[in-house]
Design an enzyme around this catalytic site. Structure first.
Site, PDB file in Angstrom:
ATOM      1  N   SER A 135      38.217  63.832 -52.064  1.00 26.61           N
ATOM      2  CA  SER A 135      38.378  62.819 -53.142  1.00 26.61           C
ATOM      3  C   SER A 135      36.963  62.663 -53.756  1.00 26.61           C
ATOM      4  O   SER A 135      36.594  63.363 -54.494  1.00 26.61           O
ATOM      5  CB  SER A 135      38.745  61.655 -52.333  1.00 26.61           C
ATOM      6  OG  SER A 135      38.897  60.406 -53.269  1.00 26.61           O
ATOM      7  N   ASP A 156      50.292  61.566 -53.915  1.00 22.72           N
ATOM      8  CA  ASP A 156      48.936  61.036 -53.538  1.00 22.72           C
ATOM      9  C   ASP A 156      48.571  59.921 -54.799  1.00 22.72           C
ATOM     10  O   ASP A 156      48.736  60.584 -55.995  1.00 22.72           O
ATOM     11  CB  ASP A 156      48.045  62.321 -53.998  1.00 22.72           C
ATOM     12  CG  ASP A 156      46.374  61.880 -53.497  1.00 22.72           C
ATOM     13  OD1 ASP A 156      46.168  60.680 -53.955  1.00 22.72           O
ATOM     14  OD2 ASP A 156      45.756  62.623 -53.317  1.00 22.72           O
ATOM     15  N   HIS A 163      46.809  60.301 -49.994  1.00 21.09           N
ATOM     16  CA  HIS A 163      45.484  60.526 -49.870  1.00 21.09           C
ATOM     17  C   HIS A 163      44.682  60.520 -48.815  1.00 21.09           C
ATOM     18  O   HIS A 163      44.204  61.698 -48.524  1.00 21.09           O
ATOM     19  CB  HIS A 163      45.030  59.548 -51.285  1.00 21.09           C
ATOM     20  CG  HIS A 163      43.499  60.053 -51.679  1.00 21.09           C
ATOM     21  ND1 HIS A 163      43.097  61.034 -52.540  1.00 21.09           N
ATOM     22  CD2 HIS A 163      42.351  59.456 -51.662  1.00 21.09           C
ATOM     23  CE1 HIS A 163      42.373  61.204 -52.780  1.00 21.09           C
ATOM     24  NE2 HIS A 163      41.381  60.200 -52.361  1.00 21.09           N
TER      25      HIS A 163
END
Length: 399
Positions: free
Chosen positions: A171, A344, A375
């Protein structure tokens, strides 16, 4: 708003009541990253790293695995793991050793280093600034990209006495990587291979609470400044204690913890590791600056991968331009493997596809087979080892 406030108050009271019952939580609850690593029988080191602008970061290292003992003469290539927004190094060790990425890499023969960016639980020090003052918090992920990540990479290479390392970002750990390479392309020569899990550059298709409030980003900035709030979501000891008991999978309030989590990241009950939920929620959120969050909100609004937008007047002073400059993904020449998922909310498939098309050296892209994979599943899912990590190890070994 009143109803939401009442529900939040009721939720907190229920957690308090549950905590008062004194049920024993998971043994890793409220242990630091080094303590969790030691608990699982691995060696651990803590290294302070000072950036060019004075922030003191805490770098956690697992120098070797249990299956690859210290006495082994085989070279251990360094791999740097970099965490997500509101996270810390803990994300890579909050599971059983045969399932957590950091332990798997260590046992596969890597020298594992885990970064912590400025402002999180482990990196709240500065050579002159106090985290109690607003000046400490005047940064976004742009400064993490320009200062924190290069300082961390240089430190790892100096200690290990090699010329390049492997990099695994999750991320925001990918966001700051792309931005670093745009600003400081010489670092392409210091990274042998990059793995991006839940990769984030563009976020115009993001879903969930962040996307819903993105249109109010200027109002949020103004309100936070008015009330003197510059730090974002750092839970203290009391809240950690409450969450450790109230989110234990053996008590009824754990359902509220799961539902709150699903509201933020999307639902994947099959992959939720209920046993580790109190461990996860006492380490996450690990805190950051308000500007780090609003930087992403700005990008949701603009649809661009760009530097922080301070407004026209301040932009002219900082960038000599009324609008913030774009980051240049064509400068990321290091070979890259991407791991993404169709469910996600923060690294949406459309945004990941745009990223993949603009990166010049994507050699592998896997979309996780589980259609409900979210996610946070990249670091929290029960089967992340089978669905993601074994492929990560295979790709790294091939490069």
């Amino acid at each position: 708003m009143k109803l939401a406030g009442l529900q939040a108050t009721q939720w907190l009271l229920l957690l308090l009541a549950t905590a008062a019952q004194g049920k024993s939580p998971h043994p890793l609850v409220n242990k630091s990253t080094p303590e969790m690593i030691t608990y699982n029988g691995y060696s651990v080191e803590v290294h302070p790293v000072t950036t060019e602008d004075g922030y003191i970061l805490s770098l956690h290292r697992i120098p070797h695995g249990i299956k690859d003992p210290k006495t082994s003469r085989q070279p251990r290539p360094p791999v740097l793991l970099q965490h997500c927004l509101l996270c810390s190094s803990a994300e890579f060790v909050m599971n059983d050793p045969d399932k957590a990425l950091a332990y798997m890499l260590a046992d596969a023969g890597y020298d594992v280093w885990m970064g912590n960016v400025r402002g999180n639980t482990y990196s709240k020090n500065h050579v002159s600034l106090s985290p109690r003052k607003k000046e400490f918090w005047q940064f976004s992920w742009g400064q993490m990209a320009y200062y924190d990540l290069p300082a961390t990479i240089d430190y790892v290479l100096k200690v290990t006495q090699v010329e390049e390392l492997y990099y695994v970002g999750f991320s925001m750990g990918t966001t700051i990587f792309w931005a670093m390479m745009s600003d400081r392309p010489e670092y392409n020569h210091k990274v042998r291979f990059m793995v991006g899990m839940g990769p984030v550059a563009y976020v115009s298709h993001a879903k969930g609470p962040l996307a819903r409030v993105a249109s109010k980003v200027r109002t949020i900035e103004t309100v936070m400044k008015f009330f003197g709030r510059y730090e974002f979501l750092s839970f203290g000891f009391l809240m950690d204690q409450i969450l450790s008991f109230g989110c234990d999978h053996r008590v009824f309030t754990s359902a509220m913890c799961r539902n709150l989590l699903f509201q933020i990241t999307g639902s994947n009950k099959k992959q939720l590791n209920k046993e580790f939920l109190p461990v996860m929620l006492t380490h996450t959120p690990a805190g950051t600056s308000v500007f780090t969050v609003t930087h992403y909100l700005q990008e949701i609004q603009s649809g661009n991968f760009q530097k922080y937008d301070y407004g026209e007047e301040m932009n002219l002073q900082r960038y000599n331009s009324r609008s913030p400059p774009m980051y240049d993904l064509s400068k990321v020449t290091v070979p890259v493997a991407l791991f993404s998922s169709n469910n996600d909310w923060l690294a949406a498939p459309e945004d990941v596809e745009r990223l993949a098309l603009e990166l010049p050296n994507v050699v592998y892209h896997k979309i996780v087979e589980d259609p409900m994979f979210t996610h946070l599943d990249f670091v929290w899912a029960k089967d992340a080892d089978e669905l993601v990590y074994k492929d990560v190890l295979r790709i790294l070994a091939a490069h």
